[in-house]
Design an enzyme around this catalytic site. Structure first.
Site, PDB file in Angstrom:
ATOM      1  N   THR A   1     -14.222 -17.627   0.663  1.00  0.00           N
ATOM      2  CA  THR A   1     -13.802 -17.379  -0.713  1.00  0.00           C
ATOM      3  C   THR A   1     -14.411 -16.088  -1.264  1.00  0.00           C
ATOM      4  OG1 THR A   1     -14.123 -18.185  -2.981  1.00  0.00           O
ATOM      5  CG2 THR A   1     -15.712 -18.929  -1.383  1.00  0.00           C
TER       6      THR A   1
ATOM      7  N   TYR B   1     -21.254 -23.633  -4.838  1.00  0.00           N
ATOM      8  CA  TYR B   1     -20.010 -23.570  -4.067  1.00  0.00           C
ATOM      9  C   TYR B   1     -19.971 -22.300  -3.209  1.00  0.00           C
ATOM     10  CZ  TYR B   1     -15.090 -22.697  -3.031  1.00  0.00           C
ATOM     11  OH  TYR B   1     -13.917 -22.388  -2.388  1.00  0.00           O
TER      12      TYR B   1
END
Ligand SMILES: NC(=O)c1ccc[n+]([C@@H]2O[C@H](COP(=O)([O-])OP(=O)(O)OC[C@H]3O[C@@H](n4cnc5c(N)ncnc54)[C@H](O)[C@@H]3O)[C@@H](O)[C@H]2O)c1
Length: 324
Positions: free
Chosen positions: A117, A141
């Protein structure tokens, strides 16, 4: 023809890759616990319902099927939740991926494609990232994803046959142009999905988090990529690895930036609905600009996006949302 294990193939992004794999000769087994995914989203191949943490079950499947490659999508993806409950994220994203990589190495699955990501970049100066931009994730995350990239890098170095591609997705949006799969998660925080919900009367208003950033209209700029183009990048990555390509980390976006207000205008125009929009305070950890440089993926994978058009992204998302 390759035999492919797809973890998380019943989720938003995995289901688009599985849907595209229908047009290939490859054989597909999806392994998913359906915690956020849906059985109906698996449009091709065999679905095995199971958790990554059930190592015995996963190992049994791997030994039975003797896969050539693994696409790894299963994971937890909600940034604010990762701040409140980091251990869930270190368990599901880091620990479970470590166990999966271990099983792959032990069982000769030597081609690994990983969903990373843009969150690994954190708040990069200037906001435009090449793969060399320094990584500095600002939430659990993003850290779990960067830790996985590091594990893959070390494993590939130590195990000469093991090669991987980590694709750093920017803002994924839209639904498949054939209308078969799209985003279903009720907890989604994705702007285009929420704006489509507002246009269809599923929510009363849409919030803009901050309109006082140093951008052309004060709202944040992001790089939105259509799910089918993202899916194509995965197939290109698979072909690259099967053809003997070496491990790489690659950005996956279009390199175009749209402000939140510009996205909202497109959703209003495409839907024909002037839904209510309210400005709310900034959220922590939202960089003003986050965009990709995409030379590497275009060159190495010869990836050619087909849906680099915000109106198309919005139209597919709206059509999907109408049917949900
Ligand atoms: N959606 C985005 O914009 C985005 C951006 C960057 C990276 N990613 C990454 O892409 C991947 C897929 O994201 P998504 O948007 O499709 O999310 P999603 O929640 O729709 O899909 C995840 C899938 O994995 C399954 N799953 C989760 N934990 C599991 C476990 N322990 N065992 C078995 N199955 C499990 C879920 O049931 C679901 O089907 C994630 O790894 C995410 O971090 C997504």
């Amino acid at each position: 023809m390759a035999k492919i294990l797809v973890t998380g193939g019943a989720g938003y992004i995995g289901s688009h890759i599985v849907n595209l794999l229908r047009s290939t000769e490859h054989e597909v087994v999806v392994y998913d616990d359906l915690s956020t995914g849906r059985r109906e989203s698996v449009t091709f191949g065999r679905l095995v319902v199971g958790e990554l943490e059930d190592i015995e079950k996963l190992e049994g499947l791997i030994q039975e099927e003797r896969f050539d490659a693994c696409f790894h999508f299963a994971g937890s993806i909600i940034v604010p939740e990762s701040v409140e409950n980091p251990l869930k994220y270190y368990n599901n994203n880091t620990q479970n991926t470590l166990d999966l990589i271990n099983l792959c190495v032990e069982n000769n699955i030597n081609k690994f494609i990983f969903s990373s990501t843009a969150a690994v970049y954190g708040e990069p100066a200037g906001g435009v990232c090449t793969e060399e931009t320094s990584t500095n994730p600002i939430n659990p995350y993003g850290r779990t994803k960067l830790m996985t990239e590091w594990m893959l890098q070390d494993v590939a170095k130590a195990h000469k046959d093991f090669e991987y591609i980590a694709l750093r997705y920017f803002n994924v949006a839209g639904a498949s142009v054939d209308g078969r799969v799209g985003q279903c998660s009720p907890l989604s925080t994705h702007l285009i999905k929420l704006a489509c919900e507002a246009a269809l009367g599923k929510r009363e208003e849409l919030l803009i988090f901050g309109d006082d950033y140093e951008t052309r209209d004060g709202t944040c700029i992001r790089d939105y990529i259509h799910t089918d183009d993202l899916a194509r990048a995965h197939l290109d990555a698979l072909d690259y690895l099967l053809g003997g390509g070496k491990s790489e980390v690659m950005n996956c976006g279009y390199g175009n930036g749209f402000t939140v207000k510009e996205v909202i205008d497109v959703v209003k125009r495409v839907s024909g609905v002037n839904f209510r929009v309210k400005v709310a305070p900034r959220r922590d950890g939202d960089p003003p600009v986050l965009m990709s440089k995409t030379e590497k993926i275009s060159k190495k994978l010869r990836w050619k996006p087909k849906y680099n058009d915000l109106s198309v992204i919005v139209k597919t998302a709206l059509d999907w949302e109408r049917e949900l």
